[in-house]
Design a protein around this motif. Structure first.
Motif, PDB file in Angstrom:
ATOM      1  N   ARG A  23     -10.238   0.232  -6.960  1.00 31.67           N
ATOM      2  CA  ARG A  23      -9.033  -0.619  -6.480  1.00 31.67           C
ATOM      3  C   ARG A  23      -8.064   0.457  -5.457  1.00 31.67           C
ATOM      4  NH1 ARG A  23      -7.930  -2.717 -12.558  1.00 31.67           N
ATOM      5  NH2 ARG A  23      -8.704  -0.694 -12.743  1.00 31.67           N
ATOM      6  N   ASN A  24      -7.170  -0.147  -4.933  1.00 33.24           N
ATOM      7  CA  ASN A  24      -6.586   0.674  -3.890  1.00 33.24           C
ATOM      8  C   ASN A  24      -5.460   1.784  -4.910  1.00 33.24           C
ATOM      9  OD1 ASN A  24      -6.498  -2.188  -2.184  1.00 33.24           O
ATOM     10  ND2 ASN A  24      -7.066  -0.335  -1.207  1.00 33.24           N
ATOM     11  N   ALA A  25      -5.418   2.680  -4.388  1.00 36.36           N
ATOM     12  CA  ALA A  25      -4.785   3.877  -4.923  1.00 36.36           C
ATOM     13  C   ALA A  25      -5.115   4.172  -6.413  1.00 36.36           C
ATOM     14  CB  ALA A  25      -3.243   3.608  -4.959  1.00 36.36           C
ATOM     15  N   SER A  26      -6.318   3.953  -6.805  1.00 36.08           N
ATOM     16  CA  SER A  26      -6.807   4.323  -7.930  1.00 36.08           C
ATOM     17  C   SER A  26      -7.207   5.621  -8.098  1.00 36.08           C
ATOM     18  CB  SER A  26      -7.858   3.169  -8.365  1.00 36.08           C
ATOM     19  OG  SER A  26      -9.105   3.597  -7.676  1.00 36.08           O
ATOM     20  N   VAL A  27      -7.448   6.205  -9.208  1.00 39.64           N
ATOM     21  CA  VAL A  27      -7.881   7.607  -9.601  1.00 39.64           C
ATOM     22  C   VAL A  27      -9.114   7.737 -10.119  1.00 39.64           C
ATOM     23  CG1 VAL A  27      -7.236   9.663 -10.959  1.00 39.64           C
ATOM     24  CG2 VAL A  27      -5.347   8.491  -9.273  1.00 39.64           C
TER      25      VAL A  27
ATOM     26  N   GLY B 162       0.666  -1.084   0.013  1.00 36.21           N
ATOM     27  CA  GLY B 162       0.162   0.037  -0.112  1.00 36.21           C
ATOM     28  C   GLY B 162       0.792   1.279  -0.086  1.00 36.21           C
ATOM     29  N   LEU B 163       2.191   1.252   0.786  1.00 37.34           N
ATOM     30  CA  LEU B 163       2.739   2.318   0.623  1.00 37.34           C
ATOM     31  C   LEU B 163       3.511   2.380  -0.557  1.00 37.34           C
ATOM     32  CD1 LEU B 163       4.688   1.964   4.152  1.00 37.34           C
ATOM     33  CD2 LEU B 163       3.254   3.970   3.293  1.00 37.34           C
ATOM     34  N   ASP B 164       3.785   1.569  -1.108  1.00 35.18           N
ATOM     35  CA  ASP B 164       4.276   1.609  -2.685  1.00 35.18           C
ATOM     36  C   ASP B 164       3.222   2.223  -3.620  1.00 35.18           C
ATOM     37  OD1 ASP B 164       7.030   0.694  -1.972  1.00 35.18           O
ATOM     38  OD2 ASP B 164       6.385  -1.623  -2.604  1.00 35.18           O
ATOM     39  N   GLN B 165       2.004   1.699  -3.496  1.00 38.82           N
ATOM     40  CA  GLN B 165       1.260   2.433  -4.263  1.00 38.82           C
ATOM     41  C   GLN B 165       0.938   3.778  -3.963  1.00 38.82           C
ATOM     42  OE1 GLN B 165      -2.234  -0.250  -2.840  1.00 38.82           O
ATOM     43  NE2 GLN B 165      -1.872  -1.774  -4.658  1.00 38.82           N
ATOM     44  N   ALA B 166       0.925   4.250  -2.591  1.00 34.83           N
ATOM     45  CA  ALA B 166       0.844   5.690  -2.593  1.00 34.83           C
ATOM     46  C   ALA B 166       1.908   6.521  -3.106  1.00 34.83           C
ATOM     47  CB  ALA B 166       0.866   5.928  -0.998  1.00 34.83           C
ATOM     48  N   ARG B 167       3.114   5.899  -3.236  1.00 33.94           N
ATOM     49  CA  ARG B 167       4.226   6.731  -3.588  1.00 33.94           C
ATOM     50  C   ARG B 167       4.154   6.638  -5.298  1.00 33.94           C
ATOM     51  NH1 ARG B 167       7.151   3.006   0.067  1.00 33.94           N
ATOM     52  NH2 ARG B 167       7.699   4.187   2.016  1.00 33.94           N
ATOM     53  N   ALA B 168       3.685   5.524  -5.764  1.00 39.33           N
ATOM     54  CA  ALA B 168       3.400   5.705  -7.218  1.00 39.33           C
ATOM     55  C   ALA B 168       2.293   6.604  -7.854  1.00 39.33           C
ATOM     56  CB  ALA B 168       2.996   4.240  -7.706  1.00 39.33           C
ATOM     57  N   LEU B 169       1.200   6.875  -6.792  1.00 32.42           N
ATOM     58  CA  LEU B 169       0.268   7.820  -6.687  1.00 32.42           C
ATOM     59  C   LEU B 169       0.978   9.240  -6.955  1.00 32.42           C
ATOM     60  CD1 LEU B 169      -2.625   8.765  -6.784  1.00 32.42           C
ATOM     61  CD2 LEU B 169      -2.696   8.683  -4.437  1.00 32.42           C
ATOM     62  N   GLY B 170       1.728   9.587  -5.840  1.00 31.75           N
ATOM     63  CA  GLY B 170       2.487  10.644  -5.769  1.00 31.75           C
ATOM     64  C   GLY B 170       3.296  11.167  -6.804  1.00 31.75           C
ATOM     65  N   ALA B 171       4.015  10.056  -7.535  1.00 31.95           N
ATOM     66  CA  ALA B 171       4.841  10.450  -8.721  1.00 31.95           C
ATOM     67  C   ALA B 171       3.950  10.579  -9.787  1.00 31.95           C
ATOM     68  CB  ALA B 171       5.587   8.967  -9.169  1.00 31.95           C
ATOM     69  N   TRP B 172       2.655  10.229  -9.983  1.00 27.84           N
ATOM     70  CA  TRP B 172       1.879  10.674 -10.887  1.00 27.84           C
ATOM     71  C   TRP B 172       1.282  12.003 -10.849  1.00 27.84           C
ATOM     72  CZ3 TRP B 172      -3.480  11.599 -10.309  1.00 27.84           C
ATOM     73  CH2 TRP B 172      -4.089  11.786 -11.504  1.00 27.84           C
ATOM     74  N   LEU B 173       1.117  12.376  -9.558  1.00 30.54           N
ATOM     75  CA  LEU B 173       0.762  13.939  -9.226  1.00 30.54           C
ATOM     76  C   LEU B 173       1.667  14.815  -9.548  1.00 30.54           C
ATOM     77  CD1 LEU B 173      -1.077  13.151  -5.576  1.00 30.54           C
ATOM     78  CD2 LEU B 173      -2.417  13.776  -7.756  1.00 30.54           C
ATOM     79  N   GLY B 174       2.834  14.417  -9.178  1.00 29.03           N
ATOM     80  CA  GLY B 174       4.108  15.451  -9.472  1.00 29.03           C
ATOM     81  C   GLY B 174       4.144  15.506 -10.912  1.00 29.03           C
ATOM     82  N   GLY B 175       3.790  14.606 -11.780  1.00 28.28           N
ATOM     83  CA  GLY B 175       4.274  14.694 -13.173  1.00 28.28           C
ATOM     84  C   GLY B 175       3.009  15.421 -13.741  1.00 28.28           C
ATOM     85  N   LEU B 176       2.089  15.761 -13.286  1.00 30.01           N
ATOM     86  CA  LEU B 176       0.717  16.511 -14.026  1.00 30.01           C
ATOM     87  C   LEU B 176       1.091  17.953 -13.940  1.00 30.01           C
ATOM     88  CD1 LEU B 176      -2.190  15.492 -11.572  1.00 30.01           C
ATOM     89  CD2 LEU B 176      -1.712  14.767 -14.107  1.00 30.01           C
ATOM     90  N   ARG B 177       0.652  18.336 -15.098  1.00 28.70           N
ATOM     91  CA  ARG B 177       1.037  19.885 -15.338  1.00 28.70           C
ATOM     92  C   ARG B 177       0.470  20.902 -14.333  1.00 28.70           C
ATOM     93  NH1 ARG B 177      -2.241  19.312 -20.184  1.00 28.70           N
ATOM     94  NH2 ARG B 177      -3.651  20.894 -19.151  1.00 28.70           N
ATOM     95  N   GLY B 178       0.970  21.956 -14.122  1.00 29.48           N
ATOM     96  CA  GLY B 178       0.649  22.741 -12.850  1.00 29.48           C
ATOM     97  C   GLY B 178      -0.589  23.160 -12.919  1.00 29.48           C
TER      98      GLY B 178
ATOM     99  N   GLU C 175      -8.764   4.388 -12.246  1.00 25.19           N
ATOM    100  CA  GLU C 175      -7.608   4.370 -13.142  1.00 25.19           C
ATOM    101  C   GLU C 175      -6.444   3.862 -12.352  1.00 25.19           C
ATOM    102  OE1 GLU C 175      -6.985   7.264 -15.987  1.00 25.19           O
ATOM    103  OE2 GLU C 175      -8.825   6.849 -17.077  1.00 25.19           O
ATOM    104  N   VAL C 176      -5.783   2.902 -12.731  1.00 20.36           N
ATOM    105  CA  VAL C 176      -4.536   2.476 -12.126  1.00 20.36           C
ATOM    106  C   VAL C 176      -3.183   2.422 -13.000  1.00 20.36           C
ATOM    107  CG1 VAL C 176      -5.599   1.101 -10.279  1.00 20.36           C
ATOM    108  CG2 VAL C 176      -5.024  -0.084 -12.508  1.00 20.36           C
ATOM    109  N   GLY C 177      -3.299   3.186 -14.119  1.00 20.35           N
ATOM    110  CA  GLY C 177      -2.068   3.130 -14.909  1.00 20.35           C
ATOM    111  C   GLY C 177      -1.075   3.743 -14.342  1.00 20.35           C
ATOM    112  N   HIS C 178      -1.055   4.666 -13.534  1.00 17.35           N
ATOM    113  CA  HIS C 178       0.067   5.116 -12.725  1.00 17.35           C
ATOM    114  C   HIS C 178       0.733   4.045 -11.724  1.00 17.35           C
ATOM    115  CE1 HIS C 178      -3.463   5.582 -10.339  1.00 17.35           C
ATOM    116  NE2 HIS C 178      -2.839   5.672  -9.443  1.00 17.35           N
ATOM    117  N   LEU C 179       0.175   3.133 -11.288  1.00 11.95           N
ATOM    118  CA  LEU C 179       0.762   2.098 -10.508  1.00 11.95           C
ATOM    119  C   LEU C 179       1.694   0.949 -11.489  1.00 11.95           C
ATOM    120  CD1 LEU C 179      -2.067   0.952  -8.266  1.00 11.95           C
ATOM    121  CD2 LEU C 179      -0.476   2.808  -7.937  1.00 11.95           C
ATOM    122  N   ALA C 180       1.042   0.635 -12.400  1.00 11.37           N
ATOM    123  CA  ALA C 180       1.698  -0.104 -13.516  1.00 11.37           C
ATOM    124  C   ALA C 180       2.930   0.598 -14.081  1.00 11.37           C
ATOM    125  CB  ALA C 180       0.838  -0.521 -14.676  1.00 11.37           C
ATOM    126  N   ALA C 181       2.987   2.031 -14.297  1.00  9.51           N
ATOM    127  CA  ALA C 181       3.979   2.594 -14.832  1.00  9.51           C
ATOM    128  C   ALA C 181       5.388   2.613 -13.725  1.00  9.51           C
ATOM    129  CB  ALA C 181       3.545   4.066 -14.983  1.00  9.51           C
TER     130      ALA C 181
END
Length: 245
Positions: free
Chosen positions: A202-206, A48-64, A223-229
């Motif tokens: 699903r856990n950490a889905s958007v 779950g912590l790994d999933q949360a960090r992957a979610l964060g990487a996706w958030l950080g990659g969004l446009r401003g 959506e969970v593409g950010h987890l697979a990425a």
């Protein structure tokens, strides 16, 4: 609503140790989920912590102009851990508003019981649940889905007034994400239950809803593409279980 946020990104918490315990209990046919904490204090699993960090990487990659500007979060430990790990991974310093109305559905006397446990220990409640359905069955000491929808309507009024025009990240639970869709999209019970029967959140889905011309438009769901990425595992859950965290 006097105002409204510009967009809502709804996230279910990462996999919790409660999710693992519930899956193990169902798999082995146990009547009770073996969990040493109250629901509000159940932490994330390592995955779950790994999933949360992957979610964060996706958030950080969004446009401003797409990144959330504020977070609304259930006060349960697993949701707070998800929000904190995601924001840290994203490098975002956002205000986090904890709101108990975003907590998970309370199951009362059925808390920690598996399907087999409900049938064995509360057969009359099992029959009432079949008769009334997920939307309106309220276990003694617990909540129906309609009860949860009622508190979410109140939370949305406050959120809309406080964060009018802002992009909001909501970190909560499976049933909360489903019922926020129900409220915001003006869904019927039948329409909601059709979605629930088809899939779980699903856990950490958007899930994302954007405000357009005074109405809410669903632009992403579960959506969970950010987890697979980032090679973070995806946790699958059945969509019909009333006992999951």
């Amino acid at each position: 609503m006097t105002g409204a946020p510009a967009s809502l990104v709804l996230v279910r918490h990462g996999e919790s140790v409660g999710n693992l315990a519930a899956a193990r209990a169902e798999r082995t046919g146990a009547e009770v989920v073996d969990l040493g904490t109250r629901d509000a204090d159940t932490p994330l699993s390592d995955r779950g912590l790994d999933q949360a960090r992957a979610l964060g990487a996706w958030l950080g990659g969004l446009r401003g102009d797409e990144r959330p500007e504020v977070v609304w979060c259930s006060p349960y430990l697993r949701t707070r851990q998800t929000a904190a790990a995601a924001l840290d991974a994203a490098g975002l310093d956002l205000p986090v508003r904890l709101d108990e109305r975003l907590r998970d559905r309370e199951l009362g006397v059925l808390d920690r019981l598996t399907r087999a446990g409900v049938e064995a220990r509360h057969p009359q409640e099992a029959e009432r649940r079949r008769l009334l359905g997920k939307m309106y069955h309220r276990p003694p000491g617990g909540e129906s889905w309609a009860d949860v929808a009622l508190r979410l309507r109140a939370a949305l009024r406050d959120l809309s007034e406080r964060d009018d025009g802002r992009r909001v990240l909501v970190v909560a639970h499976d049933a909360v994400v489903m019922l926020l869709r129900y409220v915001l999209e003006d869904m019927t019970e039948d329409a909601l239950m059709a979605v629930v029967r088809e899939r779980s959140v699903r856990n950490a889905s958007v899930t994302r809803l954007d405000r357009e011309d005074g109405a809410w438009l669903l632009t992403a769901f579960d959506e969970v593409g950010h987890l697979a990425a980032l090679d973070a595992a995806v946790t699958e859950h059945e969509g019909t279980d009333d006992t999951g965290a």
